[in-house]
Design a protein around this motif. Structure first.
Motif, PDB file in Angstrom:
ATOM      1  N   ARG A  28       2.139   7.852   3.640  1.00  0.00           N
ATOM      2  CA  ARG A  28       1.328   8.624   2.357  1.00  0.00           C
ATOM      3  C   ARG A  28       2.210   7.862   1.765  1.00  0.00           C
ATOM      4  N   LEU A  29       3.804   7.853   2.004  1.00  0.00           N
ATOM      5  CA  LEU A  29       4.808   6.796   0.356  1.00  0.00           C
ATOM      6  C   LEU A  29       3.847   5.211   0.815  1.00  0.00           C
ATOM      7  N   THR A  30       3.320   4.943   1.882  1.00  0.00           N
ATOM      8  CA  THR A  30       2.882   3.312   1.456  1.00  0.00           C
ATOM      9  C   THR A  30       2.175   3.388   1.108  1.00  0.00           C
ATOM     10  N   LEU A  31       0.851   4.379   1.800  1.00  0.00           N
ATOM     11  CA  LEU A  31       0.158   4.301   1.243  1.00  0.00           C
ATOM     12  C   LEU A  31      -0.266   4.571  -0.251  1.00  0.00           C
ATOM     13  N   LEU A  32      -0.199   5.523  -0.675  1.00  0.00           N
ATOM     14  CA  LEU A  32      -0.297   5.775  -2.180  1.00  0.00           C
ATOM     15  C   LEU A  32       0.501   4.504  -2.784  1.00  0.00           C
ATOM     16  N   THR A  33       1.046   3.898  -2.313  1.00  0.00           N
ATOM     17  CA  THR A  33       1.261   3.042  -3.533  1.00  0.00           C
ATOM     18  C   THR A  33      -0.009   2.396  -4.088  1.00  0.00           C
ATOM     19  N   PRO A  34       0.419   1.679  -5.330  1.00  0.00           N
ATOM     20  CA  PRO A  34      -0.577   0.855  -5.408  1.00  0.00           C
ATOM     21  C   PRO A  34       0.096  -0.671  -5.472  1.00  0.00           C
ATOM     22  N   ALA A  35      -0.503  -1.620  -4.259  1.00  0.00           N
ATOM     23  CA  ALA A  35      -0.035  -2.744  -4.197  1.00  0.00           C
ATOM     24  C   ALA A  35      -0.401  -3.155  -3.872  1.00  0.00           C
ATOM     25  N   GLU A  36      -0.544  -4.920  -3.355  1.00  0.00           N
ATOM     26  CA  GLU A  36      -1.947  -5.985  -2.687  1.00  0.00           C
ATOM     27  C   GLU A  36      -0.669  -6.580  -2.013  1.00  0.00           C
ATOM     28  N   ARG A  37       0.721  -7.247  -1.623  1.00  0.00           N
ATOM     29  CA  ARG A  37       1.534  -7.285  -0.839  1.00  0.00           C
ATOM     30  C   ARG A  37       2.861  -6.859  -0.698  1.00  0.00           C
ATOM     31  N   ASP A  38       3.942  -6.908   0.643  1.00  0.00           N
ATOM     32  CA  ASP A  38       4.516  -6.740   0.831  1.00  0.00           C
ATOM     33  C   ASP A  38       5.289  -6.225   0.097  1.00  0.00           C
ATOM     34  N   GLN A  39       5.439  -6.752  -0.648  1.00  0.00           N
ATOM     35  CA  GLN A  39       6.783  -7.080  -1.901  1.00  0.00           C
ATOM     36  C   GLN A  39       6.583  -5.950  -2.703  1.00  0.00           C
ATOM     37  N   ASP A  40       5.383  -5.462  -2.844  1.00  0.00           N
ATOM     38  CA  ASP A  40       5.302  -4.656  -4.091  1.00  0.00           C
ATOM     39  C   ASP A  40       6.085  -2.855  -3.736  1.00  0.00           C
ATOM     40  N   HIS A  41       5.846  -2.880  -2.979  1.00  0.00           N
ATOM     41  CA  HIS A  41       6.028  -1.651  -2.241  1.00  0.00           C
ATOM     42  C   HIS A  41       7.824  -1.126  -2.530  1.00  0.00           C
ATOM     43  N   ILE A  42       7.928   0.071  -2.114  1.00  0.00           N
ATOM     44  CA  ILE A  42       9.602   0.890  -2.347  1.00  0.00           C
ATOM     45  C   ILE A  42       9.908   0.133  -1.477  1.00  0.00           C
ATOM     46  N   PRO A  43      11.381  -0.092  -1.206  1.00  0.00           N
ATOM     47  CA  PRO A  43      12.121  -0.322  -0.730  1.00  0.00           C
ATOM     48  C   PRO A  43      12.857   1.543   0.083  1.00  0.00           C
ATOM     49  N   ALA A  44      12.852   1.305   1.078  1.00  0.00           N
ATOM     50  CA  ALA A  44      13.160   2.792   1.206  1.00  0.00           C
ATOM     51  C   ALA A  44      14.193   2.796   2.843  1.00  0.00           C
ATOM     52  N   VAL A  45      14.796   4.068   3.032  1.00  0.00           N
ATOM     53  CA  VAL A  45      15.650   4.064   3.973  1.00  0.00           C
ATOM     54  C   VAL A  45      15.798   5.106   4.385  1.00  0.00           C
ATOM     55  N   LEU A  46      15.066   5.293   5.622  1.00  0.00           N
ATOM     56  CA  LEU A  46      14.971   6.954   6.203  1.00  0.00           C
ATOM     57  C   LEU A  46      15.931   7.788   7.601  1.00  0.00           C
TER      58      LEU A  46
END
Length: 237
Positions: A28-46
């Motif tokens: 959901r973090l990925t799908l809710l992110t306003p992004a057009e490309r990989d680099q628009d997403h938030i770096p995250a560590v699970l």
């Protein structure tokens, strides 16, 4: 530090409680992110550690204290360069103060995220339904944080917890998600029948079960989505 090297905030996710809920949070973090490309997403560590002692058992039955395991996860996220921490487990927030006292990183509180989500859905302070684990309800995590702000939390009756809510959560934890919908949806409808204007799904397993069947005809606050939106807000998204 990874945060400095990347030049953008890194979100630390303290997960594994349970594993499916943590995986859904990342989705959901990925799908809710306003992004057009990989680099628009938030770096995250699970940090997904399903061996954290059971939080409800710790609170209600004298089970093993989960705080040491939670703090080990926080240390791991600090070492990975996290700039903030999200915990996609409601019951774990019963140890929020101990975790926050042990780190300089901000921990995004899931109850605050749920309140913001209710307001986003157009639900103003007043009576709301609250579903969660027996531990979350016993600790009054939502009531103590929300009632001073004008919210009234209606919770399932003990018989509904035993027959509907706790079994539904257990089905999701056992990866039987479809089987969880019926009992969880019945519990949510009962809260609305008692006057709730919306229902907070205050256990991160519950949204998975609710989503496995027909949509409910009233507002529901998915605390997985709520926490993901809070993380996006923290990251400037």
């Amino acid at each position: 530090m990874a945060e400095k090297n990347l030049g953008v905030p890194v979100l630390g996710v303290l997960g594994g409680m349970g594993p499916l809920a943590s995986a859904q949070f990342m989705l959901r973090l990925t799908l809710l992110t306003p992004a057009e490309r990989d680099q628009d997403h938030i770096p995250a560590v699970l940090w997904s550690n399903p061996r954290v002692p059971d939080r409800t058992a710790a609170r209600l039955a004298g089970g093993e204290d989960p705080l040491p395991a939670l703090l080990r996860g926080i240390r791991g996220l600090e070492a990975a360069g996290a700039g903030a921490i999200a915990i996609p487990c409601n019951t774990a927030h019963g140890w929020f103060e101990g975790m926050q006292a042990a780190t300089a990183l901000p921990i995004l509180h899931i109850v605050d995220a749920a309140e913001a989500e209710l307001l986003r859905l157009g639900v103003t302070p007043g009576p709301i339904g609250l579903m969660g684990t027996a531990g979350t309800l016993a600790m009054r995590l939502y009531q103590e944080r929300l009632e001073p702000r004008g919210w009234t939390c209606l919770v399932p009756e003990p018989a509904e917890m035993d027959r509907l809510v706790s079994p539904g959560i257990a089905e999701v934890k056992a990866n039987r998600v479809a089987e969880a919908h019926g009992p969880l949806a019945e519990a949510a409808r009962a809260l609305v029948a008692r006057g709730a204007r919306a229902v907070v799904l205050g256990c991160t397993e519950i949204p998975l079960g609710i989503a496995a069947g027909p949509a409910l005809p009233f507002p529901v606050c998915d605390t997985i989505d709520a926490l993901a939106r809070a993380a996006l807000h923290w990251a400037g998204k």
